[in-house]
Write a protein that holds these residues in place. Sequence first.
Motif, mmCIF file in Angstrom:
data_model
loop_
_atom_site.group_PDB
_atom_site.id
_atom_site.type_symbol
_atom_site.label_atom_id
_atom_site.label_comp_id
_atom_site.label_asym_id
_atom_site.label_seq_id
_atom_site.Cartn_x
_atom_site.Cartn_y
_atom_site.Cartn_z
ATOM 1 N N GLN A 1 15.513 114.584 -58.110
ATOM 2 C CA GLN A 1 16.231 114.732 -57.064
ATOM 3 C C GLN A 1 15.706 114.185 -55.684
ATOM 4 O O GLN A 1 14.639 114.846 -55.283
ATOM 5 N N CYS A 2 16.717 113.424 -54.960
ATOM 6 C CA CYS A 2 16.066 113.096 -53.637
ATOM 7 C C CYS A 2 17.218 113.823 -52.488
ATOM 8 O O CYS A 2 18.328 113.439 -52.731
ATOM 9 N N ARG A 3 16.833 114.888 -51.940
ATOM 10 C CA ARG A 3 17.723 115.662 -51.177
ATOM 11 C C ARG A 3 18.202 115.108 -50.038
ATOM 12 O O ARG A 3 17.353 114.190 -49.397
ATOM 13 N N PRO A 4 19.117 115.334 -49.363
ATOM 14 C CA PRO A 4 19.812 114.962 -48.074
ATOM 15 C C PRO A 4 18.632 115.140 -46.856
ATOM 16 O O PRO A 4 18.669 114.026 -46.172
ATOM 17 N N ASN A 5 17.999 116.090 -46.985
ATOM 18 C CA ASN A 5 17.208 116.444 -45.877
ATOM 19 C C ASN A 5 15.683 115.576 -45.885
ATOM 20 O O ASN A 5 14.941 115.860 -45.240
ATOM 21 N N GLY A 6 15.655 114.851 -47.137
ATOM 22 C CA GLY A 6 14.499 114.068 -46.948
ATOM 23 C C GLY A 6 13.353 114.718 -48.271
ATOM 24 O O GLY A 6 12.483 114.028 -48.624
ATOM 25 N N THR A 7 13.529 115.894 -48.597
ATOM 26 C CA THR A 7 12.832 116.330 -49.671
ATOM 27 C C THR A 7 13.115 115.886 -50.840
ATOM 28 O O THR A 7 14.442 115.423 -51.276
ATOM 29 N N VAL A 8 12.191 115.888 -51.783
ATOM 30 C CA VAL A 8 12.334 115.468 -53.388
ATOM 31 C C VAL A 8 12.051 116.609 -54.080
ATOM 32 O O VAL A 8 11.086 117.672 -53.830
ATOM 33 N N GLY A 9 12.578 116.711 -55.422
ATOM 34 C CA GLY A 9 12.442 117.870 -56.166
ATOM 35 C C GLY A 9 11.321 117.280 -57.226
ATOM 36 O O GLY A 9 10.952 116.266 -57.260
ATOM 37 N N PRO A 10 11.046 118.330 -58.035
ATOM 38 C CA PRO A 10 9.855 118.036 -59.110
ATOM 39 C C PRO A 10 10.419 116.984 -60.047
ATOM 40 O O PRO A 10 11.660 116.692 -60.378
ATOM 41 N N TRP A 11 9.330 116.270 -60.649
ATOM 42 C CA TRP A 11 9.796 115.385 -61.722
ATOM 43 C C TRP A 11 9.975 116.082 -62.990
ATOM 44 O O TRP A 11 9.383 117.029 -63.476
ATOM 45 N N LEU A 12 11.272 115.617 -63.770
ATOM 46 C CA LEU A 12 11.760 116.265 -64.866
ATOM 47 C C LEU A 12 11.593 115.236 -66.055
ATOM 48 O O LEU A 12 12.505 114.009 -65.799
ATOM 49 N N PRO A 13 11.120 115.397 -67.141
ATOM 50 C CA PRO A 13 11.232 114.587 -68.267
ATOM 51 C C PRO A 13 12.519 114.159 -68.766
ATOM 52 O O PRO A 13 13.450 115.189 -68.719
ATOM 53 N N VAL A 14 12.818 113.125 -69.245
ATOM 54 C CA VAL A 14 14.168 112.464 -69.548
ATOM 55 C C VAL A 14 14.263 112.669 -71.179
ATOM 56 O O VAL A 14 15.012 113.166 -71.632
ATOM 57 N N VAL A 15 13.114 112.024 -71.759
ATOM 58 C CA VAL A 15 13.285 112.004 -73.197
ATOM 59 C C VAL A 15 12.523 112.981 -73.738
ATOM 60 O O VAL A 15 11.350 113.064 -73.809
ATOM 61 N N ARG A 16 13.302 113.920 -74.449
ATOM 62 C CA ARG A 16 12.593 115.170 -75.180
ATOM 63 C C ARG A 16 12.904 115.209 -76.494
ATOM 64 O O ARG A 16 14.408 115.122 -76.753
ATOM 65 N N ALA A 17 12.250 115.306 -77.358
ATOM 66 C CA ALA A 17 12.280 115.593 -78.850
ATOM 67 C C ALA A 17 13.017 117.018 -78.947
ATOM 68 O O ALA A 17 12.149 117.889 -78.523
ATOM 69 N N GLU A 18 14.173 117.312 -79.642
ATOM 70 C CA GLU A 18 14.465 118.647 -80.000
ATOM 71 C C GLU A 18 14.045 119.003 -81.198
ATOM 72 O O GLU A 18 13.416 118.443 -81.908
ATOM 73 N N PRO A 19 13.908 120.409 -81.438
ATOM 74 C CA PRO A 19 13.319 120.948 -82.176
ATOM 75 C C PRO A 19 14.285 120.604 -83.657
ATOM 76 O O PRO A 19 15.259 120.407 -83.678
ATOM 77 N N ARG A 20 13.597 120.132 -84.740
ATOM 78 C CA ARG A 20 14.203 119.809 -86.100
ATOM 79 C C ARG A 20 14.540 120.858 -86.881
ATOM 80 O O ARG A 20 14.047 121.861 -87.091
ATOM 81 N N ARG A 21 15.668 120.428 -87.646
ATOM 82 C CA ARG A 21 16.282 121.623 -88.617
ATOM 83 C C ARG A 21 15.869 120.794 -90.127
ATOM 84 O O ARG A 21 15.763 119.576 -90.117
ATOM 85 N N TRP A 22 16.345 121.627 -91.074
ATOM 86 C CA TRP A 22 15.758 121.060 -92.423
ATOM 87 C C TRP A 22 16.764 119.934 -92.617
ATOM 88 O O TRP A 22 16.468 119.039 -93.167
ATOM 89 N N TRP A 23 17.976 119.942 -92.212
ATOM 90 C CA TRP A 23 18.872 118.976 -92.696
ATOM 91 C C TRP A 23 18.892 117.713 -91.900
ATOM 92 O O TRP A 23 19.421 116.727 -92.474
ATOM 93 N N GLN A 24 17.967 117.747 -90.889
ATOM 94 C CA GLN A 24 17.912 116.438 -90.004
ATOM 95 C C GLN A 24 16.897 115.760 -90.714
ATOM 96 O O GLN A 24 16.638 114.535 -90.223
ATOM 97 N N MET A 25 16.536 115.986 -91.944
ATOM 98 C CA MET A 25 15.561 114.928 -92.749
ATOM 99 C C MET A 25 16.692 113.851 -93.273
ATOM 100 O O MET A 25 16.067 112.797 -93.740
ATOM 101 N N VAL A 26 17.863 114.163 -93.723
ATOM 102 C CA VAL A 26 19.031 113.318 -94.100
ATOM 103 C C VAL A 26 19.766 112.817 -92.873
ATOM 104 O O VAL A 26 19.959 111.491 -92.931
ATOM 105 N N PHE A 27 20.205 113.439 -92.086
ATOM 106 C CA PHE A 27 21.075 112.965 -91.002
ATOM 107 C C PHE A 27 20.730 113.592 -89.667
ATOM 108 O O PHE A 27 20.555 114.826 -89.208
ATOM 109 N N ASN A 28 20.034 112.559 -88.864
ATOM 110 C CA ASN A 28 19.557 113.063 -87.418
ATOM 111 C C ASN A 28 20.050 112.069 -86.535
ATOM 112 O O ASN A 28 18.981 111.365 -85.870
#
Length: 143
Positions: free
Chosen positions: A30-57
Amino acid sequence: MLRATVLRLLFPSWAFFDVAGASPVLEIRQCRPNGTVGPWLPVVRAEPRRWWQMVFNPSGTRTLAEQTLVERLSTELQALDADAALDAPMNAAVRESMMLVAHVAESRVPLQWRSDADARWQWHIVMLHDGGDLECYCSPAIR
């Protein structure tokens, strides 16, 4: 001779695979209106997998597609000369990849970052290394 051949078939050498290196990471801040910027946050993150996601994910497929877009843009930007990237207009493939990655980044921007009229946000691609991170590209602030 036959015994050696059978052993090679049962226990193959995996040396023909490329050595995995650092993957590029897409991050937003985030780039705030007062000129400060926030921390970098990752966008692409793998979620924990469940057993059924071997077939449908579908979420895993989306994550893989997004990371592939980030890697493609990173590879295309590294292939350009530094002078060519700054002076000459980029070719159509790089522009298209940049547009797709920008859409991925925009899809993860929290609504609260957009609530203020002066609020802006930014995205970048960084290569994570043991010796330090290397930024491949950083976007201008986006409203």
